[in-house]
Design a protein around this motif. Structure first.
Motif, PDB file in Angstrom:
ATOM      1  N   HIS A 195     -11.207   0.302  -5.312  1.00 40.33           N
ATOM      2  CA  HIS A 195     -11.718   0.262  -3.760  1.00 40.33           C
ATOM      3  C   HIS A 195     -10.292   0.435  -2.875  1.00 40.33           C
ATOM      4  O   HIS A 195      -9.485  -0.232  -3.170  1.00 40.33           O
ATOM      5  CB  HIS A 195     -12.707  -0.919  -3.491  1.00 40.33           C
ATOM      6  N   LYS A 196     -10.650   0.785  -1.840  1.00 34.98           N
ATOM      7  CA  LYS A 196      -9.641   0.872  -0.731  1.00 34.98           C
ATOM      8  C   LYS A 196      -9.275  -0.205  -0.186  1.00 34.98           C
ATOM      9  O   LYS A 196      -8.049  -0.747   0.055  1.00 34.98           O
ATOM     10  CB  LYS A 196      -9.592   2.211   0.159  1.00 34.98           C
ATOM     11  N   GLY A 197     -10.370  -0.883   0.450  1.00 37.85           N
ATOM     12  CA  GLY A 197     -10.038  -2.194   0.934  1.00 37.85           C
ATOM     13  C   GLY A 197      -9.473  -3.258   0.020  1.00 37.85           C
ATOM     14  O   GLY A 197      -8.422  -3.765   0.343  1.00 37.85           O
ATOM     15  N   SER A 198     -10.171  -3.732  -0.980  1.00 32.85           N
ATOM     16  CA  SER A 198      -9.798  -4.819  -1.644  1.00 32.85           C
ATOM     17  C   SER A 198      -8.789  -4.391  -2.810  1.00 32.85           C
ATOM     18  O   SER A 198      -8.174  -5.261  -3.183  1.00 32.85           O
ATOM     19  CB  SER A 198     -11.094  -5.372  -2.421  1.00 32.85           C
ATOM     20  N   LEU A 231     -10.365  -4.372   7.022  1.00 36.07           N
ATOM     21  CA  LEU A 231     -10.163  -4.360   5.707  1.00 36.07           C
ATOM     22  C   LEU A 231     -11.158  -4.779   5.069  1.00 36.07           C
ATOM     23  O   LEU A 231     -11.791  -3.909   4.098  1.00 36.07           O
ATOM     24  CB  LEU A 231      -9.032  -5.307   5.342  1.00 36.07           C
ATOM     25  N   THR A 271      -5.820   5.712   8.364  1.00 33.71           N
ATOM     26  CA  THR A 271      -5.556   6.338   6.816  1.00 33.71           C
ATOM     27  C   THR A 271      -5.187   4.930   5.883  1.00 33.71           C
ATOM     28  O   THR A 271      -4.800   5.092   4.785  1.00 33.71           O
ATOM     29  CB  THR A 271      -3.901   6.706   7.069  1.00 33.71           C
ATOM     30  N   GLY A 272      -5.029   3.741   6.446  1.00 33.21           N
ATOM     31  CA  GLY A 272      -5.086   2.532   5.761  1.00 33.21           C
ATOM     32  C   GLY A 272      -3.805   1.897   5.218  1.00 33.21           C
ATOM     33  O   GLY A 272      -3.832   0.823   4.639  1.00 33.21           O
ATOM     34  N   GLU A 273      -2.572   2.722   5.257  1.00 35.18           N
ATOM     35  CA  GLU A 273      -1.459   1.872   4.779  1.00 35.18           C
ATOM     36  C   GLU A 273      -0.832   1.020   5.331  1.00 35.18           C
ATOM     37  O   GLU A 273       0.064   0.197   4.967  1.00 35.18           O
ATOM     38  CB  GLU A 273      -0.205   3.161   4.387  1.00 35.18           C
ATOM     39  N   LYS A 301      -3.737   0.093  -2.178  1.00 35.41           N
ATOM     40  CA  LYS A 301      -2.856  -0.968  -2.971  1.00 35.41           C
ATOM     41  C   LYS A 301      -2.324  -0.305  -4.258  1.00 35.41           C
ATOM     42  O   LYS A 301      -2.901   0.077  -4.896  1.00 35.41           O
ATOM     43  CB  LYS A 301      -3.543  -1.998  -3.330  1.00 35.41           C
ATOM     44  N   GLU A 316      -9.375  -7.829  -6.772  1.00 39.08           N
ATOM     45  CA  GLU A 316      -8.300  -6.960  -6.859  1.00 39.08           C
ATOM     46  C   GLU A 316      -7.778  -7.047  -8.416  1.00 39.08           C
ATOM     47  O   GLU A 316      -7.643  -5.961  -9.054  1.00 39.08           O
ATOM     48  CB  GLU A 316      -6.998  -6.969  -5.873  1.00 39.08           C
ATOM     49  N   PRO A 368     -12.306   8.120   6.505  1.00 35.71           N
ATOM     50  CA  PRO A 368     -11.830   6.977   7.357  1.00 35.71           C
ATOM     51  C   PRO A 368     -11.098   7.230   8.543  1.00 35.71           C
ATOM     52  O   PRO A 368     -10.371   8.412   8.624  1.00 35.71           O
ATOM     53  CB  PRO A 368     -10.982   6.250   6.190  1.00 35.71           C
ATOM     54  N   THR A 405     -14.689  -8.862  -0.286  1.00 33.50           N
ATOM     55  CA  THR A 405     -13.333  -8.500  -0.486  1.00 33.50           C
ATOM     56  C   THR A 405     -12.264  -8.948   0.508  1.00 33.50           C
ATOM     57  O   THR A 405     -11.194  -8.711   0.481  1.00 33.50           O
ATOM     58  CB  THR A 405     -13.360  -6.674  -0.428  1.00 33.50           C
ATOM     59  N   LEU A 420     -13.827   8.853   2.304  1.00 35.97           N
ATOM     60  CA  LEU A 420     -13.520   7.504   1.911  1.00 35.97           C
ATOM     61  C   LEU A 420     -14.060   7.189   0.234  1.00 35.97           C
ATOM     62  O   LEU A 420     -13.263   6.882  -0.793  1.00 35.97           O
ATOM     63  CB  LEU A 420     -14.019   6.403   2.580  1.00 35.97           C
ATOM     64  N   ALA A 421     -15.307   7.663   0.123  1.00 36.04           N
ATOM     65  CA  ALA A 421     -16.079   7.425  -1.270  1.00 36.04           C
ATOM     66  C   ALA A 421     -15.305   8.465  -2.271  1.00 36.04           C
ATOM     67  O   ALA A 421     -14.842   8.006  -3.420  1.00 36.04           O
ATOM     68  CB  ALA A 421     -17.511   7.921  -1.240  1.00 36.04           C
ATOM     69  N   ARG A 449       0.917  -1.295  -0.051  1.00 37.02           N
ATOM     70  CA  ARG A 449       0.108  -0.058  -0.044  1.00 37.02           C
ATOM     71  C   ARG A 449       0.743   1.287   0.077  1.00 37.02           C
ATOM     72  O   ARG A 449       1.913   1.326   0.703  1.00 37.02           O
ATOM     73  CB  ARG A 449      -1.017   0.112   1.332  1.00 37.02           C
ATOM     74  N   GLN A 468     -11.987   9.332  -1.881  1.00 26.12           N
ATOM     75  CA  GLN A 468     -10.579   8.992  -1.960  1.00 26.12           C
ATOM     76  C   GLN A 468     -10.890   7.896  -3.419  1.00 26.12           C
ATOM     77  O   GLN A 468     -10.004   7.744  -4.131  1.00 26.12           O
ATOM     78  CB  GLN A 468     -10.094   8.132  -1.010  1.00 26.12           C
ATOM     79  N   GLU A 469     -11.964   6.889  -3.061  1.00 22.93           N
ATOM     80  CA  GLU A 469     -11.859   5.743  -4.202  1.00 22.93           C
ATOM     81  C   GLU A 469     -12.156   6.454  -5.426  1.00 22.93           C
ATOM     82  O   GLU A 469     -11.743   5.778  -6.490  1.00 22.93           O
ATOM     83  CB  GLU A 469     -13.095   4.870  -3.585  1.00 22.93           C
ATOM     84  N   PHE A 517      -1.447   6.822   0.490  1.00 25.57           N
ATOM     85  CA  PHE A 517      -2.862   7.155   0.405  1.00 25.57           C
ATOM     86  C   PHE A 517      -3.560   5.900   1.037  1.00 25.57           C
ATOM     87  O   PHE A 517      -4.747   5.893   1.083  1.00 25.57           O
ATOM     88  CB  PHE A 517      -3.354   7.516  -0.927  1.00 25.57           C
ATOM     89  N   GLY A 518      -2.902   5.012   1.510  1.00 26.10           N
ATOM     90  CA  GLY A 518      -3.708   3.570   1.878  1.00 26.10           C
ATOM     91  C   GLY A 518      -4.024   2.652   0.814  1.00 26.10           C
ATOM     92  O   GLY A 518      -4.919   1.785   1.247  1.00 26.10           O
ATOM     93  N   GLY A 536     -14.038  -2.373   2.606  1.00 27.00           N
ATOM     94  CA  GLY A 536     -14.332  -2.571   1.278  1.00 27.00           C
ATOM     95  C   GLY A 536     -15.858  -2.712   1.198  1.00 27.00           C
ATOM     96  O   GLY A 536     -16.613  -2.287   0.428  1.00 27.00           O
TER      97      GLY A 536
END
Ligand code: HEM
Ligand code: HEM
Lengths: 422, 422
Positions: free
Chosen positions: A296-299, B10, B117-119, A234, A308, B114, B23, A286-287, A228, A289-290, A231-232, B14
């Motif tokens: 998607h940030k999570g997957s 995570l 920050t996710g990283e 992948k 992914e 969020p 996800t 989040l929305a 990652r 950012q995506e 920006f968090g 998602g």
């Protein structure tokens, strides 16, 4: 090249310097030299230095980076060639987990500075790769002068990069006659490599700029999980991968006939230090950012999908009739479909260089991209991103570099730049 | 505190963001959460956050550092206390390998940024410790003002450090109202921690300075091999070690009666960013390097001896009648015998902050020293070093910090600074 390992050198250094025996014991406290085995550990073992291509490009991206750009301060072509030979020998030793030079050989002479700086004594190779490239200014200086008789050998692909919309480059942190990328799984090993090359080059080259990085922001092999970025998200999902040989031939390696022969088997390297305004980013929903990234940030999946590695569907529209992946989304603008099929092998690293004096972290991405030709690779992609990418609100390009990385060194009698200077 | 792990978050992120299930699969590509096991891996596992003392002091030194100094920008005492509570909760979560906040809880509201920050999603705890300290300016500002009614509670030991001979401090990179040290075996994890604390503190505190470090330059446990600093020497040989409980009581932990009660069980932290002129050092002979340090480079043994852990013999003389360990040698001047028995727990890190614009690497040691009282610890030792240490020719102190680190947080109802603000 002498086969003296870091461990052996340690003993010699102790012995030679003060005439005391028995210092080898301390060395045993360290991890053993991982270079010996036939199937070295991918994290601590050694990566082959010689080969058709330079290591450090499709090599599975290591975790840490130390990049340096040198200016050549001599006008003496022979001296420069001598340095390239010395560097090649030191790089071959260090990537094999040995010292930069033989500490033992000079240890009998107390007046001589050690031929290695010592901070990596006892550390295994840690997958160290050292990759060299030549900048446009080596061929013709900013003053137009052809210092080394190389102007006629400059590939057309090594034309200095154009200015892109929004660029806020610091010239002192950009360019350079020679760029060297050291990657390893231990920062001490990467730093040791660059520092010793700088030491060997003293008087011939001068450090123009240098950058540390961590947490590779792209996978370069299908065997690696996608890391990652800051920006968090992948980063590297749709990167060129070592396993895609046909794509590498088409997009990564300079082919015979592409330009001057000395670059065949090489690749062009673009570096961009990109400050990321993480504090602003962290305040955005989040929305949002995506939709900026298009994934998607999570997957890490393309918007509207769940895996992914699914192919993004740029035709899909939402309930509002708008494209699910906006036309200004980064992953859409950077996709080959939007760039006449262009593909880049990304190999960047995160950086945090302290704070910016305005209450914020000085953090971002040190972008590293390799390609067969920047005129069909980085340049059109970055033109499009610079003009339309919604992400621009959160990033600033502060440094830029372009280097022609020749093919690999073939053996102990070959050296960096041998074909260029032949 | 909710028991949501990074992996679970995570999946929630998602799902919540786009309403898409499935996800979680991608998460499985990552290293599993190492927080669950009873006997966690020392490299990837979790370090307990609560306890009599703060973690990150005698904790076996991790490999990476991100240190930050904040200025408090609010005048509202309650708001500051609220932040300390929020920080404590986030630190407890992050050191356990969870997110800074619950991504899942806000994911249903697309307008909300969020809470993490996710990283670091999917990364194990990596022995993360987060250690907090309060600077002299929190108690009384540079303007003499007592912003938070704390002036009467300032320990005498927290007197600002004196100026030392040769100091070339950058005030903008020094001091700070609150210092936070994040150490981990993965830089992405340490950076994630500091960045999220900065994010949570937005509007209440502002980043004054921040520093990344690697390759711990001191061992703090007898179980650790001694690492090397950027002069190539073993560093930490005679450090205070976690196992020396009696010495720790005497030299490291503030004892009841030492000063205000709120510091009992705490420790005073001194940070010094020390630029090392490695290029000059690398040109000096091995024998000279060894007399400057007072130890052998190979083995780390005191001059004249062969084993790293032998006690130095300061009475030994060479054939020329001069002391084998010169009176100006660093390890002699810093030894307890020369400082009324003073001992410091060193926990520093190497840094390379690019280059200095003069053709050299900007490299050095970010010195971190913990002690029961800087007036009998750091200050006299550094006075002596500043006046006499031969090493001064090769080092420059560029930043300085002093922080009172309170005892550990005792449980979920306790928070950083609870006793100070009580
Ligand atoms: C801070 C700046 C940047 C960030 C945070 C960033 C982030 C990302 C992310 C999250 C992805 C999607 C995942 C993936 O396929 O790897 C991506 C894709 C990509 N990015 Fe960037 N990127 C940045 C700058 C750049 C630059 C400067 C270039 C080149 C000019 C670039 C070229 C690409 C390409 C070619 C792709 C893959 C597109 C595809 O094939 O689908 N990126 N980037
Ligand atoms: C760049 C600056 C410095 C370098 C390269 C350095 C390096 C070293 C080395 C190689 C040793 C010997 C091995 C060991 O026992 O750990 C040592 C010992 C020591 N240093 Fe430093 N040091 C630096 C700055 C400082 C500072 C600023 C202080 C505190 C004011 C300090 C305090 C000590 C102490 C207390 C010892 C142990 C002495 C003993 O108990 O024998 N050092 N240092």
């Amino acid at each position: 090249m002498a086969k003296i390992s870091r461990r052996r050198a340690l003993t010699l250094a102790g012995v030679g310097a003060a005439g005391i025996a028995g210092t080898g014991a301390a060395a045993l406290r360290f991890t053993a030299d991982a270079n010996a085995g036939a199937n070295p550990d991918p994290v601590t073992g050694a990566v082959a230095f010689t080969g058709a291509h330079q290591a450090g490009i499709v090599t599975p991206a290591q975790d840490r980076l130390h990049f340096v750009a040198f200016d050549v301060i001599t006008k003496d072509r022979d001296r420069l060639i001598r340095l390239l030979k010395e560097w090649t020998a030191a790089a071959a030793r260090m990537t094999a987990g040995q010292d930069a030079g033989e500490i033992g050989a000079v240890a009998g002479i107390p007046e001589a500075p050690p031929d290695d700086t010592g901070e990596a004594i006892g550390l295994p190779p840690c997958a160290l790769t050292i990759t060299v490239g030549f900048g446009p200014t080596l061929f013709r200086g900013a003053d137009g002068r052809d210092r080394f008789g190389l102007a006629a050998r400059r590939p057309a692909a090594l034309e200095p990069l154009p200015r892109f919309t929004g660029d806020t480059l610091d010239e002192a942190l950009s360019g350079g006659d020679i760029g060297i990328q050291a990657c390893a799984n231990d920062p001490q090993v990467a730093v040791h490599a660059i520092r010793n090359l700088a030491r060997i080059g003293m008087g011939t080259v001068s450090v123009r700029w240098s950058q540390l990085g961590f947490g590779r922001t792209s996978s370069t092999s299908t065997a690696q999980a996608t890391p990652r970025n800051l920006f968090g998200f992948k980063d590297g999902t749709r990167n060129l991968k070592a396993e895609q040989e046909e794509l590498l031939r088409e997009h990564l390696w300079v082919q015979p006939g592409d330009g001057p022969d000395w670059m065949a088997g090489g690749s062009y390297l673009v570096t961009r230090k990109i400050r990321m305004l993480v504090e602003t980013w962290d305040r955005s929903p989040l929305a949002e950012q995506e939709t900026i990234i298009g994934r998607h940030k999570g997957s890490g999946a393309p918007l509207g999908l769940s895996d992914e590695f699914e192919e993004p569907d740029f035709t899909a529209v939402g309930a509002d009739g708008e494209p699910l992946i906006p036309t200004t989304a980064h992953a859409r603008l950077a996709h080959p479909d939007a760039n006449k099929g262009a593909r880049i092998l990304r190999r960047g690293y995160n950086f945090v260089d302290g704070s910016d004096g305005l209450g914020r972290l000085n953090a971002g991405l040190f972008f590293i991209g390799y390609q067969r030709d920047p005129r069909t690779g980085f340049i059109p992609v970055q033109r499009s991103l610079a003009a339309q990418d919604e992400m621009n609100e959160y990033v600033r390009h502060v440094s830029s570099g372009l280097f022609a990385c020749p093919p690999g060194v073939t053996g102990p009698d070959d050296h960096w730049g041998s074909a260029l200077f032949a």
